[in-house]
Write a protein that holds these residues in place. Structure first.
Motif, PDB file in Angstrom:
ATOM      1  N   LYS A 197       0.851  -1.176   0.000  1.00 41.85           N
ATOM      2  CA  LYS A 197       0.000   0.000   0.000  1.00 41.85           C
ATOM      3  C   LYS A 197       0.900   1.245   0.000  1.00 41.85           C
ATOM      4  O   LYS A 197       2.124   1.109   0.163  1.00 41.85           O
ATOM      5  N   PRO A 198       0.338   2.450  -0.171  1.00 41.20           N
ATOM      6  CA  PRO A 198       1.189   3.640  -0.066  1.00 41.20           C
ATOM      7  C   PRO A 198       1.800   3.729   1.332  1.00 41.20           C
ATOM      8  O   PRO A 198       1.130   3.448   2.326  1.00 41.20           O
ATOM      9  N   LEU A 199       3.090   4.073   1.407  1.00 47.98           N
ATOM     10  CA  LEU A 199       3.836   4.050   2.659  1.00 47.98           C
ATOM     11  C   LEU A 199       4.430   5.424   2.969  1.00 47.98           C
ATOM     12  O   LEU A 199       4.707   6.198   2.051  1.00 47.98           O
ATOM     13  N   THR A 200       4.672   5.689   4.251  1.00 45.86           N
ATOM     14  CA  THR A 200       5.428   6.890   4.597  1.00 45.86           C
ATOM     15  C   THR A 200       6.838   6.709   4.025  1.00 45.86           C
ATOM     16  O   THR A 200       7.247   5.586   3.718  1.00 45.86           O
ATOM     17  N   ILE A 201       7.569   7.813   3.927  1.00 42.96           N
ATOM     18  CA  ILE A 201       8.898   7.730   3.328  1.00 42.96           C
ATOM     19  C   ILE A 201       9.795   6.754   4.096  1.00 42.96           C
ATOM     20  O   ILE A 201      10.492   5.930   3.492  1.00 42.96           O
ATOM     21  N   ASP A 202       9.726   6.796   5.421  1.00 45.67           N
ATOM     22  CA  ASP A 202      10.534   5.865   6.224  1.00 45.67           C
ATOM     23  C   ASP A 202      10.163   4.416   5.943  1.00 45.67           C
ATOM     24  O   ASP A 202      11.029   3.567   5.735  1.00 45.67           O
ATOM     25  N   GLU A 203       8.850   4.167   5.954  1.00 46.69           N
ATOM     26  CA  GLU A 203       8.384   2.801   5.676  1.00 46.69           C
ATOM     27  C   GLU A 203       8.803   2.364   4.275  1.00 46.69           C
ATOM     28  O   GLU A 203       9.218   1.220   4.053  1.00 46.69           O
ATOM     29  N   PHE A 204       8.701   3.297   3.319  1.00 43.20           N
ATOM     30  CA  PHE A 204       9.043   2.975   1.937  1.00 43.20           C
ATOM     31  C   PHE A 204      10.517   2.565   1.818  1.00 43.20           C
ATOM     32  O   PHE A 204      10.854   1.603   1.137  1.00 43.20           O
ATOM     33  N   GLU A 205      11.381   3.310   2.500  1.00 37.26           N
ATOM     34  CA  GLU A 205      12.811   3.000   2.402  1.00 37.26           C
ATOM     35  C   GLU A 205      13.114   1.625   2.994  1.00 37.26           C
ATOM     36  O   GLU A 205      13.931   0.876   2.458  1.00 37.26           O
ATOM     37  N   LYS A 206      12.406   1.294   4.089  1.00 32.31           N
ATOM     38  CA  LYS A 206      12.598  -0.042   4.670  1.00 32.31           C
ATOM     39  C   LYS A 206      12.116  -1.110   3.696  1.00 32.31           C
ATOM     40  O   LYS A 206      12.773  -2.124   3.476  1.00 32.31           O
ATOM     41  N   TRP A 207      10.951  -0.860   3.103  1.00 37.57           N
ATOM     42  CA  TRP A 207      10.384  -1.800   2.133  1.00 37.57           C
ATOM     43  C   TRP A 207      11.358  -2.027   0.989  1.00 37.57           C
ATOM     44  O   TRP A 207      11.610  -3.157   0.568  1.00 37.57           O
ATOM     45  N   LYS A 208      11.933  -0.945   0.495  1.00 38.63           N
ATOM     46  CA  LYS A 208      12.857  -0.984  -0.642  1.00 38.63           C
ATOM     47  C   LYS A 208      14.093  -1.811  -0.272  1.00 38.63           C
ATOM     48  O   LYS A 208      14.565  -2.623  -1.069  1.00 38.63           O
ATOM     49  N   ASP A 209      14.610  -1.611   0.939  1.00 39.82           N
ATOM     50  CA  ASP A 209      15.799  -2.343   1.366  1.00 39.82           C
ATOM     51  C   ASP A 209      15.540  -3.847   1.459  1.00 39.82           C
ATOM     52  O   ASP A 209      16.337  -4.648   0.968  1.00 39.82           O
ATOM     53  N   THR A 210      14.413  -4.230   2.057  1.00 43.09           N
ATOM     54  CA  THR A 210      14.141  -5.679   2.174  1.00 43.09           C
ATOM     55  C   THR A 210      13.901  -6.278   0.791  1.00 43.09           C
ATOM     56  O   THR A 210      14.325  -7.392   0.515  1.00 43.09           O
ATOM     57  N   MET A 211      13.248  -5.510  -0.075  1.00 44.51           N
ATOM     58  CA  MET A 211      12.970  -5.994  -1.425  1.00 44.51           C
ATOM     59  C   MET A 211      14.279  -6.258  -2.170  1.00 44.51           C
ATOM     60  O   MET A 211      14.414  -7.252  -2.877  1.00 44.51           O
ATOM     61  N   GLN A 212      15.265  -5.353  -1.993  1.00 45.53           N
ATOM     62  CA  GLN A 212      16.529  -5.496  -2.720  1.00 45.53           C
ATOM     63  C   GLN A 212      17.371  -6.651  -2.190  1.00 45.53           C
ATOM     64  O   GLN A 212      18.190  -7.197  -2.913  1.00 45.53           O
ATOM     65  N   LYS A 213      17.142  -6.994  -0.909  1.00 50.05           N
ATOM     66  CA  LYS A 213      17.928  -8.100  -0.343  1.00 50.05           C
ATOM     67  C   LYS A 213      17.441  -9.443  -0.852  1.00 50.05           C
ATOM     68  O   LYS A 213      18.156 -10.415  -0.832  1.00 50.05           O
ATOM     69  N   GLN A 214      16.171  -9.499  -1.282  1.00 49.57           N
ATOM     70  CA  GLN A 214      15.596 -10.775  -1.686  1.00 49.57           C
ATOM     71  C   GLN A 214      16.117 -11.261  -3.042  1.00 49.57           C
ATOM     72  O   GLN A 214      16.441 -10.473  -3.896  1.00 49.57           O
TER      73      GLN A 214
END
Ligand code: C2E
Ligand code: CA
Ligand code: CA
Ligand code: CA
Length: 280
Positions: free
Chosen positions: A263-280
């Motif tokens: 879903k749409p995320l706050t900037i902080d949440e988005f950056e965390k999401w992006k980091d976990t996504m890139q690790k996968q």
């Protein structure tokens, strides 16, 4: 005796009075909320289906009011489109996005393209792009990092059409990309692709609601094929389930956006999401 909605004399139906009161309050609070930065941007990821990498994000505004809590766009965007305040708000959202990208550049973090919604109200003022391009320069935003999303309504007004066409040309000259939002909900969607030089179409959520329907599938894969042949990027919007995702993969859909990924995320949440996504 109480009067009800069917009564033509009931101008001041209680519901309507409540609505007018709310609109009055939202209008009064607007300037103050801009100053206090009570409007925040949420980011929703767009994902490339071929390799499940991040292709960009859409900025969606939220009004975080100290007393009223979070107010969603559907409660204030239509009102602000009517009274023109939307132009100020869109510019604010845009500048917030520029400032965010600028910060990432300074921190030497990777950049990703962000799209910003532009109301049709902007097209009343020929010069609106000047402010946008000044801010792009001020924040040192590289070309191609910002995409404007326009809905079909912007293109419908006959008198505005030439102007919108020129605006898109100018957007390209200035290094912006341009997307046609909510694609397919109106009547002239395909004709628009012929006349307007957009980079991306965002296929509306309604097409995917009943994706098991063979006709729906034919229409979706048809749109995907057309966009490919025209060399236009395509984003499927509002993707919520694995089934929808699998089918779109089969149709070689380029990008998806929806609750299935996030879903749409706050900037902080988005950056965390992006980091976990890139690790996968
Ligand atoms: P939109 O541009 O079509 O944005 C997509 C909307 O769909 C967003 O609603 C998003 O939260 C929602 N959405 C995303 N994925 C899913 C999904 O999987 N399922 C469902 N059911 N919904 C999904 P939101 O954030 O409430 O925004 C609604 C509309 O308000 C936007 O529609 C856009 O037209 C407008 N809007 C939002 N922010 C701005 C802005 O800064 N400026 C302007 N002019 N309009 C904005
Ligand atoms: Ca949009
Ligand atoms: Ca949309
Ligand atoms: Ca929409």
């Amino acid at each position: 005796r109480q009067r009800h909605g069917t009564d033509p004399c009931s101008f001041f139906h209680p519901e309507m009075a409540k609505q007018m009161q709310l609109e009055y309050e939202l209008n009064t609070m607007f300037e103050d909320s801009i100053k206090k930065r009570d409007f925040q941007i949420y980011l929703q990821p767009k994902v490339r289906l071929a390799d499940l990498t991040l292709s960009g994000a859409e900025a969606l505004v939220r009004w975080i009011h100290p007393d009223k809590g979070m107010i969603c766009p559907s409660d204030f965007i239509p009102l602000f489109e009517e009274n023109g305040k939307i132009c100020r708000l869109d510019l604010y959202v845009y500048e917030t996005v520029c400032a965010y990208l600028h910060k990432r550049i300074e921190q030497q973090k990777d950049l990703f393209p962000i799209s910003v919604n532009l109301s049709r109200a902007h097209f009343k003022d020929l010069n609106f792009l000047r402010k946008f391009s000044e801010l792009k320069a001020k924040y040192g935003i590289p070309d191609g990092m910002i995409e404007f999303e326009l809905t079909e309504y912007s293109f419908l007004d006959k008198q505005q059409r030439e102007m919108v066409k020129n605006c898109i040309k100018q957007m390209h000259r200035l290094g912006f990309h341009c997307a046609l939002d909510d694609f397919g909900v109106g009547y002239s969607a395909l004709a628009l692709l012929k006349d307007f030089d957009v980079d991306t179409i965002k296929l509306d959520r309604q097409f995917f609601v009943d994706m098991t329907n063979p006709k729906a599938q034919t229409i979706i894969s048809g749109f995907i094929e057309i966009s490919e042949k025209l060399g236009i990027h395509l984003v499927a919007e509002g993707i919520e389930t694995k089934e929808q995702m699998e089918l779109l993969k089969q149709f070689h859909c380029e990008m998806v956006q929806g609750y299935y990924f996030s879903k749409p995320l706050t900037i902080d949440e988005f950056e965390k999401w992006k980091d976990t996504m890139q690790k996968q």
